[in-house]
Design an enzyme around this catalytic site. Structure first.
Site, PDB file in Angstrom:
ATOM      1  N   GLY A 131      -0.565   3.120   1.364  1.00 33.34           N
ATOM      2  CA  GLY A 131      -0.749   4.476   0.754  1.00 33.34           C
ATOM      3  C   GLY A 131      -1.849   4.919  -0.109  1.00 33.34           C
ATOM      4  N   GLY A 132      -1.611   5.372  -1.394  1.00 30.58           N
ATOM      5  CA  GLY A 132      -2.570   5.782  -2.145  1.00 30.58           C
ATOM      6  C   GLY A 132      -3.609   4.691  -2.704  1.00 30.58           C
ATOM      7  N   GLY A 172     -35.794  11.684  20.585  1.00 33.24           N
ATOM      8  CA  GLY A 172     -35.007  12.348  19.360  1.00 33.24           C
ATOM      9  C   GLY A 172     -34.973  11.522  18.254  1.00 33.24           C
ATOM     10  N   ALA A 173     -34.868  10.055  18.726  1.00 32.14           N
ATOM     11  CA  ALA A 173     -34.768   8.982  17.740  1.00 32.14           C
ATOM     12  C   ALA A 173     -35.949   8.827  16.947  1.00 32.14           C
ATOM     13  CB  ALA A 173     -34.459   7.519  18.393  1.00 32.14           C
TER      14      ALA A 173
HETATM   15  C1  HXC Z   1       7.677  -0.088  -6.359  1.00 29.54           C
HETATM   16  C2  HXC Z   1       7.168  -2.141  -5.232  1.00 29.54           C
HETATM   17  C3  HXC Z   1       6.295  -1.204  -4.501  1.00 29.54           C
HETATM   18  C4  HXC Z   1       6.127   0.141  -4.509  1.00 29.54           C
HETATM   19  C5  HXC Z   1       6.266  -3.405  -3.784  1.00 29.54           C
HETATM   20  N1  HXC Z   1       6.917  -3.314  -4.722  1.00 29.54           N
HETATM   21  N2  HXC Z   1       5.639  -2.133  -3.429  1.00 29.54           N
HETATM   22  N3  HXC Z   1       8.068  -1.328  -6.104  1.00 29.54           N
HETATM   23  N4  HXC Z   1       7.222   0.534  -5.661  1.00 29.54           N
HETATM   24  N5  HXC Z   1       5.468   0.769  -3.841  1.00 29.54           N
HETATM   25  C6  HXC Z   1       7.504  -4.527  -5.373  1.00 29.54           C
HETATM   26  C7  HXC Z   1       8.739  -5.032  -4.612  1.00 29.54           C
HETATM   27  O1  HXC Z   1       9.671  -4.590  -4.719  1.00 29.54           O
HETATM   28  C8  HXC Z   1       8.665  -6.473  -5.290  1.00 29.54           C
HETATM   29  O2  HXC Z   1       9.432  -6.433  -6.458  1.00 29.54           O
HETATM   30  C9  HXC Z   1       7.298  -6.762  -5.634  1.00 29.54           C
HETATM   31  O3  HXC Z   1       6.574  -5.454  -5.678  1.00 29.54           O
HETATM   32  C10 HXC Z   1       6.370  -7.620  -4.616  1.00 29.54           C
HETATM   33  O4  HXC Z   1       6.955  -7.014  -3.193  1.00 29.54           O
HETATM   34  P1  HXC Z   1       7.095  -7.774  -1.890  1.00 29.54           P
HETATM   35  O5  HXC Z   1       7.533  -6.905  -0.923  1.00 29.54           O
HETATM   36  O6  HXC Z   1       8.024  -8.732  -2.135  1.00 29.54           O
HETATM   37  O7  HXC Z   1       5.571  -8.268  -1.507  1.00 29.54           O
HETATM   38  P2  HXC Z   1       5.053  -8.478   0.082  1.00 29.54           P
HETATM   39  O8  HXC Z   1       6.165  -9.134   0.878  1.00 29.54           O
HETATM   40  O9  HXC Z   1       3.862  -9.278  -0.288  1.00 29.54           O
HETATM   41  O10 HXC Z   1       4.613  -6.998   0.564  1.00 29.54           O
HETATM   42  C11 HXC Z   1       4.012  -6.383  -0.136  1.00 29.54           C
HETATM   43  C12 HXC Z   1       3.937  -4.913   0.508  1.00 29.54           C
HETATM   44  C13 HXC Z   1       5.118  -4.222   0.343  1.00 29.54           C
HETATM   45  C14 HXC Z   1       3.322  -4.788   1.888  1.00 29.54           C
HETATM   46  C15 HXC Z   1       2.978  -3.933  -0.441  1.00 29.54           C
HETATM   47  O11 HXC Z   1       5.796  -4.619  -0.770  1.00 29.54           O
HETATM   48  C16 HXC Z   1       5.273  -2.816   0.897  1.00 29.54           C
HETATM   49  O12 HXC Z   1       5.479  -2.574   1.950  1.00 29.54           O
HETATM   50  N6  HXC Z   1       5.817  -2.134   0.005  1.00 29.54           N
HETATM   51  C17 HXC Z   1       5.793  -0.772  -0.096  1.00 29.54           C
HETATM   52  C18 HXC Z   1       4.332  -0.006   0.401  1.00 29.54           C
HETATM   53  C19 HXC Z   1       4.549   1.373   0.292  1.00 29.54           C
HETATM   54  O13 HXC Z   1       5.250   2.002   1.692  1.00 29.54           O
HETATM   55  N7  HXC Z   1       4.265   2.142  -0.426  1.00 29.54           N
HETATM   56  C20 HXC Z   1       4.458   3.496  -0.575  1.00 29.54           C
HETATM   57  C21 HXC Z   1       3.034   4.189   0.151  1.00 29.54           C
HETATM   58  S1  HXC Z   1       3.073   5.866  -0.337  1.00 29.54           S
HETATM   59  P3  HXC Z   1      10.119  -7.674  -6.709  1.00 29.54           P
HETATM   60  O14 HXC Z   1      11.096  -7.341  -8.127  1.00 29.54           O
HETATM   61  O15 HXC Z   1      11.089  -8.080  -5.687  1.00 29.54           O
HETATM   62  O16 HXC Z   1       9.313  -8.757  -6.912  1.00 29.54           O
HETATM   63  C22 HXC Z   1       2.061   6.415  -1.340  1.00 29.54           C
HETATM   64  C23 HXC Z   1       1.675   7.670  -1.687  1.00 29.54           C
HETATM   65  C24 HXC Z   1       0.507   8.066  -2.047  1.00 29.54           C
HETATM   66  O17 HXC Z   1       1.459   5.346  -1.747  1.00 29.54           O
HETATM   67  C25 HXC Z   1      -0.089   8.590  -0.781  1.00 29.54           C
HETATM   68  C26 HXC Z   1      -1.626   9.550  -1.473  1.00 29.54           C
HETATM   69  C27 HXC Z   1      -2.118   9.946  -0.181  1.00 29.54           C
END
Ligand code: HXC
Length: 510
Positions: A169-170, A404-405
């Site tokens: 994401g961001g 051209g290059a």
């Molecule tokens: C809140 C989050 C989080 C998030 C991870 N965590 N991402 N909490 N918001 N976006 C937390 C998990 O709940 C977990 O908490 C801890 O971080 C570790 O994450 P895991 O999933 O256990 O780790 P891992 O298996 O290594 O996976 C990492 C990951 C996955 C691939 C990043 O967590 C993931 O897919 N997260 C969501 C990604 C996502 O979709 N984000 C939003 C994108 S949209 P605990 O307490 O259990 O340890 C965006 C909008 C902006 O960003 C766009 C602008 C253009």
């Protein structure tokens, strides 16, 4: 008083632990360092000034009111690298996966603002899961605040990102707005949406590595500029890169003492170009032999190898090298190599880094794949980048400069300041065979006639002297003197003053 000091020490200790020992251990188990360990490795010892270590989020949704961790998932501040300042933010994956909340984004914004105001580069170390899902639009707004500052700082201060974990994401869009991105093999990923979302939306099953691993982004997408085997290697090499970069667009290139004589001759360059014009040679050898102490920091070395770009120094001052690489696709210009070099040239021009171009190019790559892929537009990017650049531009044609290059590769006609050719240079509209096949189409099949005309064309055009007679080449130089000729040219060009007409901004063919 002592009680207050104790309290402060306890609070600091808690903040330094981030998400706790268990999560720190998990981070280490995955082969990753923590945010603070990374900062320690990147900065000079004891130089880190941390800000906002006690900041907490103010979200109460989904039970977040009970989960507050000082620092809120990002460590921010400034320090020095070999004595020169940089601002830094490092996402702490042990705290809510490094995800971005409103409070977290404000911490980043603060160092972004300070970096811009003070004319100091900013480095982001990312290991984070994007927007803090519990915060909704506050997190989205927080990202946009980061993006806006990335854009305003672009071309004013260097911005560099290292990806050191799964970023989504961001946490991939902000890096994409910065000047350089580096990744770590096996532990870092970049994708707009992760494998689970991909499966839901498109039914495509893909691993994180195949979707957005370091190999993908350094060899296929070209999103990243380099990859390393582990955190330590990446951070150590980043220190090397920072040494080359100006602090800002007004600071001028850093100057360091050079122990390499500016007039050093390199006799082996006289035989670098093979006698047979169809044989390849490694243009990087020319760069290594010309640059101070043979040091060259290559950017995007695993992508579009037909062009080589990177930083070196001449007489202790940073320069950018751009060179066609005869070892890969004969050094031809295609869409990928044009985009790669254009971006690098624009970086150099933003930050007043002189550009030294080595030319050995048979032309643009023909074919439907290239044309359908927008070769015209991508090639135009390179042309545009060279033509708009006002920094000193020194060009050395080592062998082919066809069609051209020839024009595009920092020719005299695109305001090349000093244009040299080695005696082996061939400056022409195209190679002899192609030229004769077109001019003498009526003689097709008459091998003797074709051979005679080819020899005539080679003798007349495949040399540097036709261009030199017209002043398009300033001199035909001996290859062994290349370093001396470049250093002298750079010295005289230090006072160069050239401005483009006023405009709000240009409209480069994106
Ligand atoms: C809140 C989050 C989080 C998030 C991870 N965590 N991402 N909490 N918001 N976006 C937390 C998990 O709940 C977990 O908490 C801890 O971080 C570790 O994450 P895991 O999933 O256990 O780790 P891992 O298996 O290594 O996976 C990492 C990951 C996955 C691939 C990043 O967590 C993931 O897919 N997260 C969501 C990604 C996502 O979709 N984000 C939003 C994108 S949209 P605990 O307490 O259990 O340890 C965006 C909008 C902006 O960003 C766009 C602008 C253009």
């Amino acid at each position: 008083m002592y009680k207050i000091l104790d309290e402060l020490a306890k609070r600091r200790e808690k903040a330094r632990l981030g998400g706790g020992q268990e999560r720190i251990d998990a981070q280490h188990k995955r082969g990753k360092l923590t945010a603070r360990e990374r900062i320690d490795l990147l900065l000079d010892a004891d130089s880190f000034e941390e800000y906002d270590m006690f900041v907490e989020h103010d979200c109460n949704e989904f039970g977040m009111g009970d989960k507050k961790i000082p620092g809120d998932g990002v460590v921010t501040g400034w320090g020095t690298v070999n004595g020169r300042p940089i601002y830094i933010f490092a996402k702490d994956f042990t705290v809510f996966g490094g995800s971005l909340s409103k409070a977290h984004s404000k911490k980043i914004n603060k160092v972004q603002d300070m970096a811009l105001r003070n004319g100091v580069p900013i480095i982001g170390i990312l290991d984070a899961g994007g927007a803090r899902i519990q915060e909704g639009v506050d997190a989205l707004g927080g990202y946009a605040e980061v993006f806006q500052r990335n854009v305003l700082a672009s071309g004013v201060i260097p911005q560099i990102t290292i990806i050191m974990g799964p970023c989504a994401g961001g946490d991939v869009y902000s890096p994409a707005l910065t000047d350089f991105i580096f990744m770590v093999r096996g532990t870092s990923y970049m994708f707009v949406t992760g494998p689970d979302v991909v499966k839901t939306v498109t039914n495509e099953e893909v691993t994180a590595e195949i979707l957005g691993g370091a190999k993908v982004h350094t060899t296929k997408s070209s999103v990243a500029d380099g990859a390393y085997d582990n955190d330590v290697e990446a951070l150590t090499d980043l220190r090397r890169l920072i040494d080359f970069l100006p602090l800002s667009n007004k600071a001028g290139v850093p100057v360091r003492k050079s122990h390499d004589a500016p007039t050093r001759m390199e006799m082996s360059l006289d035989t670098l170009v093979p006698q047979n014009p169809n044989l390849p040679y490694d243009i990087k050898e020319a760069i290594y032999k010309v640059a101070d102490e043979g040091e060259f920091f290559e950017i995007q070395k695993d992508f579009a190898g037909n062009i080589v770009v990177g930083f070196g120094r001449m007489e202790g001052r940073t320069v950018g090298f751009v060179a066609n690489q005869p070892m890969v696709l004969a050094g031809v210009l295609d869409s990928d190599s044009s985009r790669k070099a254009a971006r690098f040239i624009r970086f150099c021009d933003c930050f007043d880094i002189p550009i030294i171009t080595f030319v050995d190019v048979p032309g643009f790559l023909p074919g439907t794949a290239q044309e359908y892929g927008g070769l015209i537009k991508h090639g135009a990017k390179l042309l545009f980048a060279y033509a708009e650049a006002t920094v000193p531009k020194i060009t050395i044609i080592t062998r082919k400069a066809y069609g051209g290059a020839y024009d595009v590769m920092a020719s005299k006609h695109l305001r090349g300041d000093v244009n040299y050719a080695w005696p082996t240079a061939e400056i022409a509209v195209m190679g002899a065979k192609g030229a004769v096949e077109i001019i003498f189409r009526q003689s097709a099949g008459n091998e003797k006639e074709i051979e005679k005309q080819t020899k005539k064309y080679e003798a007349r055009f495949l040399n540097p002297f036709v261009a030199a007679e017209r002043g398009y080449i300033d001199d035909v130089i001996q290859p062994h003197n290349t370093r001396a000729r470049i250093t002298r040219a750079l010295t005289i060009l230090r006072g160069k003053q050239l401005e483009n007409p006023w405009k709000k901004h240009d409209n480069i063919p994106l």
